[in-house]
Scaffold this active site. Structure first.
Site, PDB file in Angstrom:
ATOM      1  N   CYS A 100       0.914  -1.214   0.103  1.00  0.00           N
ATOM      2  CA  CYS A 100       0.056   0.161   0.015  1.00  0.00           C
ATOM      3  C   CYS A 100       0.858   1.295  -0.137  1.00  0.00           C
ATOM      4  CB  CYS A 100      -0.941  -0.013   1.073  1.00  0.00           C
ATOM      5  SG  CYS A 100      -2.614   1.054   0.995  1.00  0.00           S
ATOM      6  N   HIS A 212      -3.341  -5.001   1.486  1.00  0.00           N
ATOM      7  CA  HIS A 212      -2.680  -5.456   2.665  1.00  0.00           C
ATOM      8  C   HIS A 212      -2.707  -6.930   2.793  1.00  0.00           C
ATOM      9  CE1 HIS A 212      -2.107  -1.369   4.397  1.00  0.00           C
ATOM     10  NE2 HIS A 212      -3.300  -0.992   3.704  1.00  0.00           N
ATOM     11  N   GLU A 214      -0.970  -8.406   4.841  1.00  0.00           N
ATOM     12  CA  GLU A 214      -0.903  -8.780   6.237  1.00  0.00           C
ATOM     13  C   GLU A 214      -1.932  -8.710   7.214  1.00  0.00           C
ATOM     14  OE1 GLU A 214      -0.220  -6.115   4.663  1.00  0.00           O
ATOM     15  OE2 GLU A 214      -0.757  -4.413   6.201  1.00  0.00           O
TER      16      GLU A 214
HETATM   17  N1  GLN Z   1      -3.552   6.672   1.035  1.00  0.00           N
HETATM   18  C1  GLN Z   1      -2.457   6.214   1.694  1.00  0.00           C
HETATM   19  C2  GLN Z   1      -1.256   6.960   1.191  1.00  0.00           C
HETATM   20  O1  GLN Z   1      -1.510   7.860  -0.070  1.00  0.00           O
HETATM   21  C3  GLN Z   1      -1.888   4.693   1.563  1.00  0.00           C
HETATM   22  C4  GLN Z   1      -2.941   3.957   2.285  1.00  0.00           C
HETATM   23  C5  GLN Z   1      -2.373   2.689   3.104  1.00  0.00           C
HETATM   24  O2  GLN Z   1      -0.955   2.474   3.012  1.00  0.00           O
HETATM   25  N2  GLN Z   1      -3.400   2.023   3.612  1.00  0.00           N
HETATM   26  O3  GLN Z   1       0.200   6.867   1.355  1.00  0.00           O
END
Ligand code: GLN
Length: 237
Positions: A100, A212, A214
């Site tokens: 992410c 994610h 995890e």
């Molecule tokens: N929206 C977040 C960002 O721009 C990322 C979100 C996440 O890691 N769950 O960094």
């Protein structure tokens, strides 16, 4: 029988879902050893990384967890932390996995949604779009397809948890392999960008996914990661 060895895996622990990654690595290691996919005399040590000097040659694998990429950037730009990670990730004997916000930081290009506020570590020749699927309230679980046989372990189905996730707008090099995608494809996203269906990619020793792994009991991504870290250390010796 091969000599006993240990590998050190670090989880960047400034912010975000650290403990979930630590636990996933431990569970993945147990599963690999129970299934004889990892020798019993390999010890996997997991460390929470909080200081730049901990990103050293002693470390064999590194996870960049999800969280908020702008917050991570603020922390990392202090004390030369970012430069330390950048020079560590280019060493091909090491393996890096970002989830992410980690994918955002590993993308060579970040498009829209705060482009200038995210300091790239880079390594993946892709263009990502932050918050591609909408705001926090639009977070969702999606059915995905693993397109890499080693990752899939005979079952290409997987569920991805997307939390204000980035999307991959384009893959800009043939060196980038797609490991996971939306089976139905995606045409556009909340930001108006056209997205690729890819949500998991790898370029040599750097891997990332938009979601994610995890946060689910499915540890295949972490198993793949641990195997890769061990293999690179063996090859380097
Ligand atoms: N929206 C977040 C960002 O721009 C990322 C979100 C996440 O890691 N769950 O960094």
């Amino acid at each position: 029988m091969a000599a006993a060895m240990s590998v050190n895996i670090g989880v960047l622990s400034l912010h975000g879902d650290v403990i979930e990654h630590v636990n996933s690595i431990k569970t993945a290691t147990k599963k690999l050893q129970a299934n004889k996919l990892l020798a019993d005399n390999v010890t996997v040590i997991v460390k929470e990384i909080r200081k730049p000097e901990e990103v050293s040659n002693e470390l064999d694998g590194l996870i960049l967890p999800g969280g908020e990429s702008t917050v991570l950037t603020n922390h990392l730009t202090k004390n030369g932390f970012l430069d330390k990670i950048k020079s560590w990730t280019v060493n091909k004997n090491k393996f890096t996995f970002g989830t992410c916000a980690g994918l955002i930081m590993l993308s060579n290009t970040v498009s829209g949604g705060g482009k200038d506020s995210v300091a790239a570590i880079g390594g993946l020749d892709i263009t990502c779009v932050r918050n591609a699927f909408g705001r926090q309230i639009n977070s969702f679980e999606g059915k995905l397809e693993l397109t890499d046989d080693n990752l899939a372990q005979k079952d290409p189905g997987i569920v991805g948890v997307f939390i204000r996730a980035p999307g991959i707008k384009s893959i800009n090099s043939e060196a980038v392999a797609i490991l996971c995608k939306f089976p139905e494809g995606v045409s556009s996203c909340g930001t108006g960008d056209t997205l690729s269906s890819a949500v998991g990619v790898r370029q040599d020793n750097v891997m990332a996914c938009s979601f994610h792994p995890e946060l689910t009991p499915d540890t295949r991504w972490h198993e793949y990661f641990v195997k890769e870290v061990v293999q690179r250390k063996i090859n380097a010796v």
